[in-house]
Scaffold this motif. Structure first.
Motif, PDB file in Angstrom:
ATOM      1  N   HIS A 580       0.844  -1.183   0.000  1.00 28.79           N
ATOM      2  CA  HIS A 580       0.000   0.000   0.000  1.00 28.79           C
ATOM      3  C   HIS A 580       0.884   1.240   0.000  1.00 28.79           C
ATOM      4  O   HIS A 580       2.004   1.221   0.497  1.00 28.79           O
ATOM      5  CB  HIS A 580      -0.927   0.020   1.229  1.00 28.79           C
ATOM      6  N   THR A 601      -4.918   6.858  -1.609  1.00 26.27           N
ATOM      7  CA  THR A 601      -4.298   5.603  -1.182  1.00 26.27           C
ATOM      8  C   THR A 601      -4.504   4.550  -2.258  1.00 26.27           C
ATOM      9  O   THR A 601      -5.513   4.564  -2.989  1.00 26.27           O
ATOM     10  CB  THR A 601      -4.896   5.086   0.142  1.00 26.27           C
ATOM     11  N   ARG A 602      -3.555   3.624  -2.323  1.00 23.45           N
ATOM     12  CA  ARG A 602      -3.660   2.480  -3.234  1.00 23.45           C
ATOM     13  C   ARG A 602      -3.197   1.238  -2.488  1.00 23.45           C
ATOM     14  O   ARG A 602      -2.176   1.264  -1.783  1.00 23.45           O
ATOM     15  CB  ARG A 602      -2.819   2.670  -4.489  1.00 23.45           C
ATOM     16  N   SER A 603      -3.954   0.164  -2.647  1.00 20.19           N
ATOM     17  CA  SER A 603      -3.625  -1.103  -2.008  1.00 20.19           C
ATOM     18  C   SER A 603      -3.682  -2.210  -3.050  1.00 20.19           C
ATOM     19  O   SER A 603      -4.608  -2.257  -3.874  1.00 20.19           O
ATOM     20  CB  SER A 603      -4.605  -1.423  -0.873  1.00 20.19           C
ATOM     21  N   ASP A 604      -2.691  -3.094  -3.009  1.00 21.09           N
ATOM     22  CA  ASP A 604      -2.629  -4.235  -3.921  1.00 21.09           C
ATOM     23  C   ASP A 604      -2.430  -5.506  -3.115  1.00 21.09           C
ATOM     24  O   ASP A 604      -1.641  -5.533  -2.156  1.00 21.09           O
ATOM     25  CB  ASP A 604      -1.478  -4.090  -4.919  1.00 21.09           C
ATOM     26  N   THR A 627      -7.043  -4.983  -6.257  1.00 19.73           N
ATOM     27  CA  THR A 627      -6.470  -3.637  -6.320  1.00 19.73           C
ATOM     28  C   THR A 627      -7.537  -2.631  -5.923  1.00 19.73           C
ATOM     29  O   THR A 627      -8.676  -2.707  -6.409  1.00 19.73           O
ATOM     30  CB  THR A 627      -5.972  -3.309  -7.739  1.00 19.73           C
TER      31      THR A 627
END
Length: 700
Positions: A580, A601-604, A627
């Motif tokens: 993240h 924010t970005r979460s994978d 994602t």
């Protein structure tokens, strides 16, 4: 539904309470600065609306924004205070949504207090599920023209019978509380809470080799009570308390039509749902401070009982199977609990502190053991007679830790923990776990700090009783991960720094752990964790700031199994990776009127499962991936000291690849009738505008 109406009526009454309270309080002795409200009244109101551009169940989970359309935004808070110190407070959030919250308080700090609260919380799991079953209580029926078949592909009436059935529930909570300190050093308190759930869940119903996913109705509630009396002295305090929890399920069973070609008489199935149950506990706790010794001795003691005696269902509703006689009216289930703890903290030297604690926890299952005949899924009379197993355990945990300041900038600490568990009717009757750890904290300056921690634990079992496992049909080489010998090593590093003469702070952390199941031939063999985080904050000025964050976590494990009740035949490794990152900024007072906030924010996530072995298909399982991107933008225009206009936008995109759901329609699996849920995949924008207005002023 009657309870829901009563709860909402209570909230409607509470919403009028602030105005009613103002009408009943004598305000003649207050100074008026802002009319029509007095100097002792302060409130902030916010009214507006939002628009959601797409249906998305997961996006609405916890928020209520699960459907496309317009929503009302209503928030506020206020405080009414008179000269004697008596106050009325209220708080409201998201009153136009299914996630609404309202709280009301009345009292005099340090003397007495009364509180009431109401909240709703939506749980949205799937919004695209379908089913041929209909019914809203304990009976799920198929259409009258339904034609059964041996496989889902032969169910010719399935496409026409499918109707939308979202998997969602709503939880409402109503709270009442009172706190009185009318007598010196004594405090009396009592709290009541009711939590109610209504909606539709998902569960499976089986007919031996065939199964259906069912839209299971949910209608239950829990009443909880807390009450007690506490006394606080100069060096000693003690409290006596009561706790009670009472769960009631309006549906004690679920009956459903068999969509498959049935065994003889197995046209319908029935299963029990969660039974009504009660738990009550009395506790005594306190602490003694030894004057002049810098030492505190704390203790706790609690005893309780859980009970469940719901009516028993018949062994089967299949009319072709002679129903065995049930000799008991109810199971008469009861579990007695006992736990106590003792904690000693002391500082014998200025540089040395020590903590010693012990906690004991016991669950004594006193449910009578009876002989029960088995009828498998309303289809097959097994002829087996089995007893119920009243699991019990005793658990003790000893902890010793201490810290010593070697230098002004260096502190060392360490500890030792020991846990002992004794169980009944399980493969491992007794096990112990020893853990040791050490930590070094270095702070050379007021702006820099580093912490290093490491340790190891060892779990040992006296003996793994394979005979007990055989009773449950387990391979004698199998070791359950929570009952197996295990060695664990772990380490952690934390760094934080604030740059000298610069409004910048940086934080970093790393954690590592590795598990080794030393004596397991089948089951979990090893596991590991790697995790790190980085945070950056910059206070650019008194009115603006910037932050950045990033992190990663990796979880891996290895296990072995067997298909033929012999030695290892296959091996599976699991590798989960999550990352993240994000950032944002805030600028206040642009042109002396505008505040701007931006967050992203970005979460994978990625899961890889690899199988090896002759009994496993050669094609590897597809990877599981997800994602999520989230963006929030808020713009506030301060039109005056009391009026502000808020404009906000939120964007969230979530994409998942899940081979367990993707492409699985209700009739894809020949022996399982599913509800056709798809992996999450949405791209949602929410736009909102609101007006905030403040009245009154805080009373000094």
């Amino acid at each position: 539904m009657r309870r829901q109406t009563l709860l909402k009526s209570a909230v409607a009454t509470a919403l009028l309470a602030p105005a009613a309270a103002m009408a009943q309080v004598d305000t003649s002795d207050w100074n008026c600065e802002y009319c029509p409200f007095e100097d002792g009244y302060r409130a902030d109101y916010s009214v507006g609306g939002s628009y959601v551009d797409e249906d998305a169940a997961r996006f609405g989970n916890g928020t209520g924004l699960d459907e496309k359309g317009a929503y009302a935004d209503i928030d506020g808070q206020g405080r009414l205070l008179n000269e004697s110190g008596t106050e009325v407070t209220w708080y409201a959030e998201d009153l136009g949504l299914d996630s609404r919250v309202f709280e009301l308080g009345f009292g005099k700090p340090g003397k007495f207090g009364l509180e009431m609260g109401y909240s709703e919380l939506p749980y949205r799991r799937f919004g695209d599920t379908f089913t041929p079953f209909s019914g809203s209580s304990d009976l799920l029926s198929l259409p009258d023209a339904w034609v059964t078949a041996n496989t889902t592909g032969g169910m010719t009436g399935l496409p026409a019978a499918l109707v939308a059935s979202p998997i969602e529930t709503d939880r409402t909570t109503l709270d009442f509380g009172a706190d009185v300190r009318a007598v010196k050093n004594f405090r009396f308190y009592a709290d009541y809470r009711r939590q109610q759930r209504e909606g539709t869940g998902i569960m499976s119903g089986s007919f031996f080799t065939q199964a259906s996913y069912l839209p299971r109705p949910i209608d239950d509630y829990t009443d909880r009570f807390d009450a007690g009396i506490a006394w606080t002295g100069e060096s000693f305090n003690v409290a006596l308390a009561y706790y009670g929890s009472f769960y009631r399920n309006e549906l004690d069973s679920l009956t459903w039509d068999n969509p498959f070609t049935p065994f003889s008489g197995a046209d319908m199935g029935q299963m029990a749902l969660e039974p009504d149950n009660d738990f009550q506990q009395v506790s005594l706790s306190g602490a003694f401070r030894m004057q002049g010794w810098d030492t505190v001795l704390a203790f706790s003691l609690a005893s309780g009982r859980g009970e469940q005696d719901g009516a028993l269902l018949p062994y089967t509703i299949n009319p072709t199977i002679p129903a065995p006689l049930i000799l008991l009216a109810g199971v008469d289930g009861k579990v007695d609990t006992l736990n106590y703890g003792l904690t000693l903290t002391t500082r014998p030297l200025d540089k040395l502190s020590i903590k010693l604690s012990y906690r004991y926890d016991e669950r004594d299952n006193g449910t009578p053991v009876s002989a029960w005949e088995r009828v498998i899924t309303d289809a097959v009379e097994s002829g087996d007679i089995e007893p119920n197993i009243p699991y019990s355990f005793e658990r003790g945990k000893l902890q010793l830790s201490g810290s010593y300041r070697l230098l002004d900038s260096v502190t060392v600490s360490g500890g030792y923990d020991r846990s002992d568990i004794d169980r009944d009717f399980q493969e491992v009757a007794s096990q112990t776990e020893d853990t040791g750890w050490g930590k070094l904290r270095w702070r050379p300056t007021g702006n820099l700090e580093a912490t290093f921690k490491g340790g190891a634990s060892n779990r040992e079992v006296d003996q793994y009783d394979t005979d007990v496992g055989l009773v449950f049909g387990q391979n004698p080489l199998m070791r359950k991960y929570n009952l197996a010998d295990r060695e664990r090593d772990f380490a952690e590093v934390m760094l934080s720094a604030s740059l000298t003469d610069t409004p910048i702070s940086i934080g970093m952390g790393y954690f590592w752990a590795e598990d080794d199941y030393t004596d397991s031939e089948l089951g979990m063999l090893e596991g590991g964790t790697d995790r790190y985080t980085v945070d950056f904050n910059w206070a650019i000025s008194e009115t603006s700031s910037l932050y950045l964050t990033a992190g990663s976590e990796s979880l891996d494990s290895l296990q072995r199994g067997s298909e033929t009740f012999s030695g290892p035949e296959w091996e599976a490794s699991h590798d989960d990776d999550f990352t993240h990152y994000g950032g944002g900024f805030r600028i206040a007072g642009i042109g002396e009127k505008v505040d701007l906030t931006l967050d992203y924010t970005r979460s994978d996530g990625e899961t890889e499962i690899l199988f090896t072995g002759p009994v496993v298909a050669t094609a590897p399982l597809p990877e599981l991936e997800s994602t999520m991107d989230s963006l929030r933008l808020a713009l506030s225009y301060n039109a005056s000291d009391r009026l502000a206009i808020d404009v906000n936008a939120r964007w969230e995109r979530f994409e998942a690849e899940d081979w367990g759901l993707e492409g699985v329609a209700p009739d894809t699996i020949s022996s399982v009738l599913t509800m056709g849920a798809n992996p999450y995949d949405y791209d949602v924008w929410v736009f909102g505008i609101g007006f905030r207005y403040s009245v009154g002023s805080d009373k000094e």
